[in-house]
Write a protein that holds these residues in place. Structure first.
Motif, PDB file in Angstrom:
ATOM      1  N   SER A   1     -15.645 -41.030  47.480  1.00 19.29           N
ATOM      2  CA  SER A   1     -16.303 -39.903  46.826  1.00 19.29           C
ATOM      3  C   SER A   1     -17.802 -40.097  46.656  1.00 19.29           C
ATOM      4  O   SER A   1     -18.538 -39.120  46.462  1.00 19.29           O
ATOM      5  CB  SER A   1     -15.656 -39.649  45.455  1.00 19.29           C
ATOM      6  OG  SER A   1     -15.766 -40.804  44.629  1.00 19.29           O
ATOM      7  N   ASP A   2     -18.272 -41.325  46.706  1.00 12.96           N
ATOM      8  CA  ASP A   2     -19.686 -41.624  46.483  1.00 12.96           C
ATOM      9  C   ASP A   2     -20.186 -42.474  47.637  1.00 12.96           C
ATOM     10  O   ASP A   2     -20.025 -43.696  47.645  1.00 12.96           O
ATOM     11  CB  ASP A   2     -19.856 -42.355  45.148  1.00 12.96           C
ATOM     12  CG  ASP A   2     -21.311 -42.520  44.742  1.00 12.96           C
ATOM     13  OD1 ASP A   2     -22.172 -42.585  45.650  1.00 12.96           O
ATOM     14  OD2 ASP A   2     -21.592 -42.589  43.533  1.00 12.96           O
TER      15      ASP A   2
ATOM     16  N   GLU B   1     -22.697 -45.331  46.910  1.00 13.27           N
ATOM     17  CA  GLU B   1     -21.993 -46.451  46.276  1.00 13.27           C
ATOM     18  C   GLU B   1     -21.207 -47.248  47.308  1.00 13.27           C
ATOM     19  O   GLU B   1     -21.180 -48.486  47.263  1.00 13.27           O
ATOM     20  CB  GLU B   1     -21.045 -45.930  45.193  1.00 13.27           C
ATOM     21  CG  GLU B   1     -20.274 -47.039  44.474  1.00 13.27           C
ATOM     22  CD  GLU B   1     -19.231 -46.485  43.527  1.00 13.27           C
ATOM     23  OE1 GLU B   1     -19.269 -46.850  42.348  1.00 13.27           O
ATOM     24  OE2 GLU B   1     -18.370 -45.695  43.980  1.00 13.27           O
TER      25      GLU B   1
ATOM     26  N   GLN C   1      -9.523 -45.431  43.642  1.00 13.85           N
ATOM     27  CA  GLN C   1     -10.302 -44.203  43.709  1.00 13.85           C
ATOM     28  C   GLN C   1      -9.563 -43.118  44.481  1.00 13.85           C
ATOM     29  O   GLN C   1      -9.580 -41.946  44.094  1.00 13.85           O
ATOM     30  CB  GLN C   1     -11.660 -44.471  44.360  1.00 13.85           C
ATOM     31  CG  GLN C   1     -12.590 -43.280  44.358  1.00 13.85           C
ATOM     32  CD  GLN C   1     -13.905 -43.580  45.050  1.00 13.85           C
ATOM     33  OE1 GLN C   1     -14.099 -43.224  46.212  1.00 13.85           O
ATOM     34  NE2 GLN C   1     -14.804 -44.261  44.355  1.00 13.85           N
TER      35      GLN C   1
END
Length: 215
Positions: free
Chosen positions: A172-173, A176, A210
């Motif tokens: 999602s990131d 990151e 995640q």
């Protein structure tokens, strides 16, 4: 366009076609269940059906497409929750080993190549090319397997690469994720196999958690 190679490089045409179809799957252009018809793809790519058939065969080996009797041909695969869990389990077992071996065997040239892939990912992100950044992240994991220099490990991972890359796309990131890869790169560069294995394990567990939080 030649039937054996593309105009832009020396790769076989089937690999160029495969990469384009794979990218469309990852981008969501071909959603799970989409039927891929050889004739239509051959017309679109302006090639014969042979490289299309070979490209679909390779994608089938990766698990990205499958043959469904009731769908009259090849369709884009989906992963059930049980299959996702299985892929993460196998990824954990094999990638942790790959990082451990890579840390013991990486040459300065290998490390420079890994670092360069991370720079490519950063550049893609800066330029707004999410696909380029994602491709560099995928290549980073594949390069670790190559650096591990274990033919049996490579053979075990190869059929899973498509499904693993599909899972990577669900991070999602992206910034990151690139930082996580830099942490993994630094662990491999230490030359401490056990440390690299630990960081790899933590990396996979983070993205397993995640994935389930977002699905």
């Amino acid at each position: 366009m030649s039937e054996s190679t593309t105009k832009s490089d020396d790769r076989p045409l089937r690999e160029s076609v495969r990469d384009t179809i794979r990218a469309r799957i990852f981008e969501g252009h071909y959603v799970p269940g989409t039927r891929l018809v050889e004739r239509d793809l051959a017309d679109e790519f302006n090639v014969s059906r042979l490289p299309i058939r070979e490209a679909l065969r390779m994608l089938r080996q990766e698990g990205l497409v499958s043959e469904k009797p009731n769908s009259r041909g090849i369709v884009v695969s989906s992963l059930s929750p049980e299959e996702v869990a299985d892929v993460f389990d196998v990824r954990q077992a094999l990638e942790v080993l790959a990082c451990e071996l890579a840390s013991a065997r990486a040459t300065p040239e290998d490390l420079a190549y890994l670092g360069g892939l991370l720079d490519q990912a950063d550049l893609g992100l800066e330029q707004g090319s999410i696909l380029e950044a994602q491709n560099a992240n995928n290549e980073f994991h594949d390069a670790i397997t190559s650096i591990a220099a274990n033919d049996f490990l490579r053979a075990a991972l190869e059929p899973l690469q498509g499904r693993m890359h599909w899972l990577f796309r669900h991070a999602s990131d992206l910034p990151e994720l690139i930082q996580e890869h830099r942490r993994l790169f630094e662990a491999i560069a230490t030359g401490d196999p056990k440390h690299a294995a630990l960081v790899s394990y933590e990396h996979i567990q983070k993205y397993r958690k995640q994935y389930y939080q977002t699905h």
